[in-house]
Design a protein around this motif. Structure first.
Motif, PDB file in Angstrom:
ATOM      1  N   LEU A  28     -98.733  50.591 -12.254  1.00  0.00           N
ATOM      2  CA  LEU A  28     -99.293  49.498 -12.312  1.00  0.00           C
ATOM      3  C   LEU A  28     -99.022  48.183 -11.314  1.00  0.00           C
ATOM      4  O   LEU A  28     -99.771  47.599 -10.669  1.00  0.00           O
ATOM      5  N   PRO A  29     -97.613  48.015 -11.246  1.00  0.00           N
ATOM      6  CA  PRO A  29     -97.422  47.124 -10.291  1.00  0.00           C
ATOM      7  C   PRO A  29     -97.863  47.364  -8.864  1.00  0.00           C
ATOM      8  O   PRO A  29     -98.335  46.492  -7.957  1.00  0.00           O
ATOM      9  N   VAL A  37    -104.709  42.184  -7.399  1.00  0.00           N
ATOM     10  CA  VAL A  37    -104.923  41.456  -8.973  1.00  0.00           C
ATOM     11  C   VAL A  37    -103.568  41.529  -9.712  1.00  0.00           C
ATOM     12  O   VAL A  37    -102.546  42.194  -9.156  1.00  0.00           O
ATOM     13  N   ASP A  38    -103.632  40.820 -10.637  1.00  0.00           N
ATOM     14  CA  ASP A  38    -102.453  40.667 -11.425  1.00  0.00           C
ATOM     15  C   ASP A  38    -101.951  41.980 -12.115  1.00  0.00           C
ATOM     16  O   ASP A  38    -102.952  42.561 -12.638  1.00  0.00           O
ATOM     17  N   ILE A  39    -100.813  42.111 -13.050  1.00  0.00           N
ATOM     18  CA  ILE A  39    -100.447  43.139 -13.638  1.00  0.00           C
ATOM     19  C   ILE A  39    -101.399  43.228 -15.053  1.00  0.00           C
ATOM     20  O   ILE A  39    -102.158  44.353 -15.196  1.00  0.00           O
ATOM     21  N   PRO A  40    -101.459  42.125 -15.908  1.00  0.00           N
ATOM     22  CA  PRO A  40    -102.186  42.077 -17.044  1.00  0.00           C
ATOM     23  C   PRO A  40    -103.607  42.799 -16.722  1.00  0.00           C
ATOM     24  O   PRO A  40    -104.473  43.487 -17.402  1.00  0.00           O
ATOM     25  N   THR A 222     -97.045  50.941 -22.218  1.00  0.00           N
ATOM     26  CA  THR A 222     -98.012  50.428 -20.850  1.00  0.00           C
ATOM     27  C   THR A 222     -97.461  49.452 -20.178  1.00  0.00           C
ATOM     28  O   THR A 222     -97.261  49.744 -18.972  1.00  0.00           O
ATOM     29  N   TYR A 223     -96.223  48.618 -20.545  1.00  0.00           N
ATOM     30  CA  TYR A 223     -95.492  47.862 -19.762  1.00  0.00           C
ATOM     31  C   TYR A 223     -94.015  48.118 -19.299  1.00  0.00           C
ATOM     32  O   TYR A 223     -93.509  47.310 -18.974  1.00  0.00           O
ATOM     33  N   ILE A 348     -99.680  39.032 -25.219  1.00  0.00           N
ATOM     34  CA  ILE A 348     -98.340  38.501 -25.367  1.00  0.00           C
ATOM     35  C   ILE A 348     -97.928  38.092 -23.789  1.00  0.00           C
ATOM     36  O   ILE A 348     -97.329  36.746 -23.923  1.00  0.00           O
ATOM     37  N   LEU A 349     -98.089  38.749 -23.048  1.00  0.00           N
ATOM     38  CA  LEU A 349     -97.609  38.354 -21.642  1.00  0.00           C
ATOM     39  C   LEU A 349     -98.406  36.963 -21.076  1.00  0.00           C
ATOM     40  O   LEU A 349     -98.099  36.137 -20.481  1.00  0.00           O
TER      41      LEU A 349
END
Length: 392
Positions: A28-29, A37-40, A222-223, A348-349
């Motif tokens: 993801l990162p 783009v951002d992680i979410p 996932t995170y 949440i993030l």
């Protein structure tokens, strides 16, 4: 000891699917940085893949159930291979998301039809263990496949990782051609009848427990890469080590889940769900260094995947007369949980909460899973009692 080559071929396919399903957790990162783009936002590819599994599972199963299982499974892995090639060539998030959706269409039907094949090539009383053997490929992917793809991403890029996953699809096709028995036949599907079976309360409750178990698991999983960066300032090498630990835990959990489920299905599920909830509740408190994080992830991963074989067996037992469809749809339910968990973590993030909150919410979801399993167990006991009274 004689190796069951049919189970081995199915496990290779499960390994390939595990590599494509779980590798984005480590990517993801790096994908976010590459396509800016951002992680979410990149986390949405996990959600889209999961939703594709949920949609594709019943459709593909109904389309392929009357075909020879060998040909059906080869066709499904062809979709897998093409989808991963498209992912490797995707120039932006929209194209990557569409490619992931295409890839996902094979997933549920492969495991659903594969579970039926696995159960048919072993003696009675060994079905849960046979299903666990197939899923062993999925868990082993987390020991070697996912860390390898993460390391490959870190070294030369995420696109090359997807090219390698495509090669795994080709290897699976060759294995299926060589190892699966050709005499197995499909069956004519009565769509109305089979869908009616899926509406049985025990089947629906079983699938609900699948959704909740997977939601709890993927809220955290996932995170996991950015979480480890936040909790222990993990380096690329440390993240790879942690992913290997998770894979080892998945494999152990898958094995003991199948083993214990053959002895006590409901006992296994209740204990494992309790341990899953506990592991997520304590993780933020012990993940203060690499040793604590590693121990916490091992504990969590064992019970995260330990529930998979028994839940799959629970649903198949409740869906007599539509087991292939139920098995496939239950894989879709697992991935619905995947999507829900990933989405919950993203929300949440996005609202500014910490990564610790992700773990706590996952624990609450697992508690809901315990409640559903207790309801199913109670209903099952009542059904047996009524049957015994009627017979006497």
């Amino acid at each position: 000891m004689r190796i069951n080559t049919a189970l081995l071929a199915l496990a290779i396919g499960a390994f390939a699917i595990g590599a494509t399903e779980f590798s984005p957790m480590g990517m993801l990162p790096y994908i976010a940085q590459n396509i800016q783009v951002d992680i979410p936002s990149v986390g949405s590819i996990v959600v889209i893949y999961a939703l594709g599994v949920m949609i594709g599972a019943p459709i593909m199963t109904l389309l392929l159930a009357n075909r020879r299982p060998k040909m059906a499974l080869i066709f499904l892995m062809s979709i897998f291979t093409i989808g991963n090639l498209l992912s490797a060539m995707s120039p932006d998030l929209v194209t990557l998301s569409l490619s992931r959706f295409i890839t996902s269409l094979n997933h549920g039907a492969f495991f659903g039809l594969g579970a039926m094949v696995a159960a048919s090539v072993v003696p009675t009383g060994k079905q849960a263990s046979a299903i666990a053997a197939m899923f062993m490929g999925l868990t082993i992917a987390n020991i070697g496949g996912v860390p390898l793809m993460t390391k490959l991403t870190q070294m030369i890029g995420w696109r090359q990782a997807f090219y390698l996953i495509s090669a795994l699809g080709i290897l699976t096709i060759i294995s299926l051609v060589l190892a699966l028995p050709s005499h197995l036949t499909g069956k004519k599907v009565n769509v109305k009848s089979e869908l009616a079976i899926l509406r049985r309360p025990q089947v629906l409750l079983g699938m609900l427990s699948t959704v909740l178990g997977a939601s709890a698991m993927f809220t955290l999983y996932t995170y996991i890469t950015p979480m480890l960066m936040e909790f222990i300032q993990a380096s690329d090498q440390m993240i790879t080590i942690m992913l290997v630990i998770i894979g080892i835990g998945f494999t152990i959990g898958n094995y003991i889940g199948g083993l214990f489920a053959d002895k006590s299905l409901f006992g296994t599920l209740i204990v494992f769900f309790i341990m899953l909830a506990s592991s997520m509740a304590i993780f933020p408190f012990i993940a203060v260094n690499s040793i604590g994080a590693g121990a916490g992830l091992l504990f969590w991963s064992i019970f995260s995947f330990g529930i998979v074989p028994p839940i799959q067996m629970l649903v198949m037992n409740a869906a007599t007369g539509a087991q292939a469809l139920a098995s496939s749809v239950n894989i879709g339910a697992f991935n619905l949980g995947n999507a829900i968990g990933a989405a919950i973590g993203g929300v949440i993030l996005s609202h500014g909460y910490s990564y610790s909150m992700i773990s706590f919410i996952g624990a609450l979801i697992a508690v809901l899973g315990i409640s559903v399993i207790l309801v199913i167990s109670h209903r099952n006991a009542n059904t047996k009692l009524v049957t015994e009274v009627a017979c006497s």
